[in-house]
Design an enzyme around this catalytic site. Structure first.
Site, PDB file in Angstrom:
ATOM      1  N   TYR A  83    -120.163 -17.653  69.986  1.00 47.57           N
ATOM      2  CA  TYR A  83    -120.654 -16.632  69.048  1.00 47.57           C
ATOM      3  C   TYR A  83    -119.496 -15.758  68.583  1.00 47.57           C
ATOM      4  O   TYR A  83    -119.373 -15.406  67.423  1.00 47.57           O
ATOM      5  CB  TYR A  83    -121.733 -15.767  69.726  1.00 47.57           C
ATOM      6  CG  TYR A  83    -122.414 -14.849  68.744  1.00 47.57           C
ATOM      7  CD1 TYR A  83    -123.585 -15.239  68.097  1.00 47.57           C
ATOM      8  CD2 TYR A  83    -121.876 -13.597  68.451  1.00 47.57           C
ATOM      9  CE1 TYR A  83    -124.197 -14.415  67.180  1.00 47.57           C
ATOM     10  CE2 TYR A  83    -122.483 -12.763  67.518  1.00 47.57           C
ATOM     11  CZ  TYR A  83    -123.646 -13.175  66.890  1.00 47.57           C
ATOM     12  OH  TYR A  83    -124.256 -12.350  65.965  1.00 47.57           O
ATOM     13  N   PHE A 135    -119.879 -15.521  36.224  1.00 48.32           N
ATOM     14  CA  PHE A 135    -120.659 -16.634  36.742  1.00 48.32           C
ATOM     15  C   PHE A 135    -122.055 -16.085  37.018  1.00 48.32           C
ATOM     16  O   PHE A 135    -122.209 -14.878  37.240  1.00 48.32           O
ATOM     17  CB  PHE A 135    -120.016 -17.234  38.013  1.00 48.32           C
ATOM     18  CG  PHE A 135    -120.787 -18.431  38.487  1.00 48.32           C
ATOM     19  CD1 PHE A 135    -120.815 -19.579  37.728  1.00 48.32           C
ATOM     20  CD2 PHE A 135    -121.533 -18.390  39.657  1.00 48.32           C
ATOM     21  CE1 PHE A 135    -121.577 -20.670  38.121  1.00 48.32           C
ATOM     22  CE2 PHE A 135    -122.293 -19.477  40.056  1.00 48.32           C
ATOM     23  CZ  PHE A 135    -122.315 -20.623  39.281  1.00 48.32           C
ATOM     24  N   THR A 136    -123.078 -16.943  36.999  1.00 46.02           N
ATOM     25  CA  THR A 136    -124.470 -16.452  37.086  1.00 46.02           C
ATOM     26  C   THR A 136    -124.680 -15.523  38.289  1.00 46.02           C
ATOM     27  O   THR A 136    -125.218 -14.422  38.154  1.00 46.02           O
ATOM     28  CB  THR A 136    -125.451 -17.636  37.183  1.00 46.02           C
ATOM     29  OG1 THR A 136    -125.008 -18.519  38.214  1.00 46.02           O
ATOM     30  CG2 THR A 136    -125.557 -18.388  35.874  1.00 46.02           C
ATOM     31  N   ASP A 226    -111.939 -14.638  41.954  1.00 46.57           N
ATOM     32  CA  ASP A 226    -112.892 -15.633  42.440  1.00 46.57           C
ATOM     33  C   ASP A 226    -112.114 -16.952  42.498  1.00 46.57           C
ATOM     34  O   ASP A 226    -111.729 -17.503  41.464  1.00 46.57           O
ATOM     35  CB  ASP A 226    -114.075 -15.731  41.467  1.00 46.57           C
ATOM     36  CG  ASP A 226    -115.117 -16.752  41.908  1.00 46.57           C
ATOM     37  OD1 ASP A 226    -114.745 -17.731  42.589  1.00 46.57           O
ATOM     38  OD2 ASP A 226    -116.304 -16.579  41.561  1.00 46.57           O
ATOM     39  N   LYS A 269    -117.210 -25.337  47.103  1.00 41.81           N
ATOM     40  CA  LYS A 269    -116.443 -25.924  46.013  1.00 41.81           C
ATOM     41  C   LYS A 269    -115.004 -26.200  46.438  1.00 41.81           C
ATOM     42  O   LYS A 269    -114.512 -27.303  46.324  1.00 41.81           O
ATOM     43  CB  LYS A 269    -116.448 -24.977  44.805  1.00 41.81           C
ATOM     44  CG  LYS A 269    -117.803 -24.844  44.159  1.00 41.81           C
ATOM     45  CD  LYS A 269    -117.804 -23.802  43.075  1.00 41.81           C
ATOM     46  CE  LYS A 269    -117.746 -24.399  41.705  1.00 41.81           C
ATOM     47  NZ  LYS A 269    -119.042 -24.887  41.218  1.00 41.81           N
ATOM     48  N   ARG A 392    -126.221 -25.561  30.873  1.00 39.58           N
ATOM     49  CA  ARG A 392    -125.466 -24.306  30.913  1.00 39.58           C
ATOM     50  C   ARG A 392    -125.539 -23.729  29.503  1.00 39.58           C
ATOM     51  O   ARG A 392    -124.666 -23.907  28.675  1.00 39.58           O
ATOM     52  CB  ARG A 392    -123.999 -24.535  31.318  1.00 39.58           C
ATOM     53  CG  ARG A 392    -123.807 -25.036  32.741  1.00 39.58           C
ATOM     54  CD  ARG A 392    -123.809 -23.969  33.836  1.00 39.58           C
ATOM     55  NE  ARG A 392    -125.098 -23.517  34.274  1.00 39.58           N
ATOM     56  CZ  ARG A 392    -125.311 -22.895  35.441  1.00 39.58           C
ATOM     57  NH1 ARG A 392    -124.322 -22.679  36.286  1.00 39.58           N
ATOM     58  NH2 ARG A 392    -126.504 -22.465  35.764  1.00 39.58           N
ATOM     59  N   PHE A 458    -133.523 -20.695  35.460  1.00 36.21           N
ATOM     60  CA  PHE A 458    -133.073 -22.084  35.300  1.00 36.21           C
ATOM     61  C   PHE A 458    -133.271 -22.916  36.565  1.00 36.21           C
ATOM     62  O   PHE A 458    -133.388 -24.125  36.508  1.00 36.21           O
ATOM     63  CB  PHE A 458    -131.596 -22.138  34.865  1.00 36.21           C
ATOM     64  CG  PHE A 458    -130.631 -21.498  35.829  1.00 36.21           C
ATOM     65  CD1 PHE A 458    -130.331 -20.153  35.757  1.00 36.21           C
ATOM     66  CD2 PHE A 458    -130.014 -22.257  36.811  1.00 36.21           C
ATOM     67  CE1 PHE A 458    -129.444 -19.564  36.647  1.00 36.21           C
ATOM     68  CE2 PHE A 458    -129.124 -21.686  37.707  1.00 36.21           C
ATOM     69  CZ  PHE A 458    -128.843 -20.324  37.628  1.00 36.21           C
TER      70      PHE A 458
HETATM   71  N1  F0G Z   1    -118.258 -18.259  41.839  1.00 37.18           N
HETATM   72  C1  F0G Z   1    -118.100 -19.375  41.106  1.00 37.18           C
HETATM   73  C2  F0G Z   1    -116.989 -19.446  40.117  1.00 37.18           C
HETATM   74  C3  F0G Z   1    -118.966 -20.458  41.289  1.00 37.18           C
HETATM   75  O1  F0G Z   1    -118.795 -21.547  40.555  1.00 37.18           O
HETATM   76  C4  F0G Z   1    -120.003 -20.352  42.247  1.00 37.18           C
HETATM   77  C5  F0G Z   1    -120.938 -21.451  42.442  1.00 37.18           C
HETATM   78  C6  F0G Z   1    -120.124 -19.173  42.983  1.00 37.18           C
HETATM   79  C7  F0G Z   1    -119.233 -18.138  42.749  1.00 37.18           C
HETATM   80  C8  F0G Z   1    -121.203 -18.992  43.997  1.00 37.18           C
HETATM   81  O2  F0G Z   1    -120.912 -19.734  45.105  1.00 37.18           O
HETATM   82  O3  F0G Z   1    -122.868 -21.314  45.285  1.00 37.18           O
HETATM   83  O4  F0G Z   1    -121.352 -20.906  47.235  1.00 37.18           O
HETATM   84  O5  F0G Z   1    -122.920 -19.161  46.487  1.00 37.18           O
HETATM   85  N2  F0G Z   1    -121.050 -22.419  41.648  1.00 37.18           N
HETATM   86  C9  F0G Z   1    -121.949 -23.565  41.796  1.00 37.18           C
HETATM   87  C10 F0G Z   1    -121.932 -24.419  40.555  1.00 37.18           C
HETATM   88  C11 F0G Z   1    -123.321 -23.210  42.222  1.00 37.18           C
HETATM   89  O6  F0G Z   1    -122.755 -25.357  40.496  1.00 37.18           O
HETATM   90  O7  F0G Z   1    -121.116 -24.235  39.670  1.00 37.18           O
HETATM   91  P1  F0G Z   1    -122.087 -20.312  46.089  1.00 37.18           P
END
Ligand code: F0G
Length: 485
Positions: A83, A135-136, A226, A269, A392, A458
């Protein structure tokens, strides 16, 4: 010498040859088009709601779907499950220090968890957050504590066809104006996203990052990166920025991170394994963030990840220094993008990271934006190929306070190219079916929602075609391909 996997053939062609061998395989299913029609109908024409049982090539995302290396899998067996105080975490910390030059590291369960923690700590109501592009999940986590994002890319960054090598650059004049207008006290950070996802995986240059850094220094504003696609951005810097053409990737990574105050990433990623993290060389920021990691994620030596993932993350992060690894996906994307472009199929150029981005506005000029051309293109392409892409565009956007759709800057179908997963013949299949679809594009119509969640619609929203166009498209497919899959 490590190098990109593009090999010159005797024929004169340059082919991205796989510099890895496949040792674990998964059987894929290419179902008949009639079954695909049933599957996409049931999924509400939303590719997120398809089961992989009905998908041939899964190009939805590279998130959590990159192939792991033998060394990553081997590392999972020596996981030191504890842990607190796990030696696996020490190995991850060492990797962060070696690869990114950072002393302090906080693990989190995935990228958006890092965003949750960072933006809660840095953002106050009324703050303005300038960035190359959102990013979303970033946008959502900045808006929750009351901040507003401001995208200050160069005006031509959203041009589909371009030869501009760094569409992910921040427009320096706009950045100066934003700070002058709102006052540095209302700008708690500047965010730069490596290989800017929603711009089509487009990188920024080191020169731009240096200029942004100088402005941040002048106003005492932290620069946050990021780094979810940092390896690819470093690769593009080496390929496209003259100053770095002989610089090893490992030095470019260190230079990029050295310009930032805080860096975060989605390990899903960058290092092909679940998890994420935040790193910094500033103990003040580390202290500010660490309590929230304990509160929301887990103890500081696992942060919501399994210890096996911590081990695999360490190895995966080290592999971002290997040019043959990080260039694999961009070189396949380049092959696909340039082949599509040569056929006149509208696609975002220059080729970037993450995937190939097909321009739905150019592909389907007869489908109005209010009928979601990118969503329609993703559904149509799945129907005729079994390939799952991601919308997208406006479906991925939200409605305004009056309930009207906010039309997206770009209507794109993203075909992600997870690292070291597909073969070139599979990529050629994608090219062939897209070519066919383009020749038959007038058969594709629009979509409308019949179930629309308020948050991130989405993911779970369901739509239906505005006319029986999927049936017509299927009939044409059968007429042209006979009984072939
Ligand atoms: N920042 C970027 C640039 C991303 O592309 C993503 C995720 C995140 C943050 C969030 O990371 O999913 O680990 O919580 N991108 C994925 C995509 C979901 O399909 O492009 P996460």
């Amino acid at each position: 010498m490590e190098q990109s996997p593009v090999i010159k053939f005797f024929s004169g062609e340059e082919i991205p040859v796989e510099l890895h061998k496949v040792r674990i395989v998964q059987k894929l299913h290419l179902n008949p088009i009639e079954e695909r029609l049933g599957a996409i109908r049931e999924a509400g024409y939303n590719s997120f709601l398809l089961s992989t049982r009905n998908v041939f090539l899964d190009m939805l995302t590279d998130s959590g779907t990159n192939a792991m290396s033998d060394n990553q899998i081997a590392s999972m067996l020596r996981a030191d499950d504890a842990y607190a105080g796990s030696q696996s975490f020490e190995r991850l910390q060492e990797a962060i220090q070696d690869v990114f030059g950072a002393k302090y590291f906080l693990p989190v369960h995935q990228g958006r968890a890092a965003e949750h923690i960072i933006f809660q700590a840095f953002v106050k109501p009324g703050d303005i957050i300038p960035m190359n592009y959102h990013f979303t999940t970033t946008k959502a986590h900045i808006e929750i504590p009351g901040g507003t994002i401001l995208e200050i890319y160069h005006d031509d960054a959203v041009q589909i066809k371009s030869t501009k090598p760094f569409k992910g650059d921040i427009d320096i004049e706009k950045l100066k104006n934003v700070i002058a207008k709102h006052g540095a006290e209302h700008v708690p950070l500047v965010r730069m996203e490596a290989s800017t996802n929603l711009l089509g995986g487009q990188p920024f240059s080191m020169a731009n990052m240096r200029e942004v850094r100088a402005i941040c220094d002048k106003h005492n504003i932290p620069l946050i990166m990021d780094a979810s696609l940092i390896g690819e951005n470093a690769y593009f810097i080496k390929q496209r920025e003259a100053e770095f053409k002989n610089t090893p990737i490992k030095d470019i990574l260190l230079l990029m991170c050295g310009l930032c105050d805080v860096v975060y990433f989605s390990s899903r990623k960058v290092s092909s394994t679940r998890g994420g993290g935040i790193f910094t060389n500033n103990v003040k920021y580390y202290d500010m963030l660490k309590d929230m990691v304990i509160l929301y994620e887990g103890f500081l030596t696992y942060g919501g990840c399994s210890i096996r993932e911590i081990e695999a993350m360490a190895v995966g992060l080290r592999e971002t220094q290997d040019e043959t690894v990080i260039s694999q996906s961009p070189s396949f994307i380049k092959f696909l993008v340039e082949s599509l472009d040569a056929k006149g199929i509208p696609v975002v150029t220059p080729a970037g990271a993450l995937g190939c981005h097909v321009d739905a506005t150019g592909f389907l000029p007869h489908v109005p934006q209010s009928e979601y051309p990118a969503g329609a293109l993703v559904a149509a392409f799945y129907l005729v190929s079994g390939v799952r892409g991601m919308e997208r565009g406006t479906v991925s956007s939200v409605r305004d306070a009056d309930g009207n759709d906010v039309l997206a800057d770009l209507e794109l179908m993203r075909l992600a190219m997870p690292r070291r997963v597909f073969t070139l013949s599979q990529v050629k299949y994608v090219l062939d079916r897209l070519d066919w679809l383009y020749q038959n594009r007038e058969l594709i119509g629009g979509l409308k929602f019949y179930y629309e969640p308020k948050v991130l619609r989405f993911f779970m929203g369901k739509m239906e075609p505005t006319s029986p166009w999927p049936e017509k498209l299927m009939a044409k497919f059968r007429a042209d391909f006979g009984n072939s899959l």
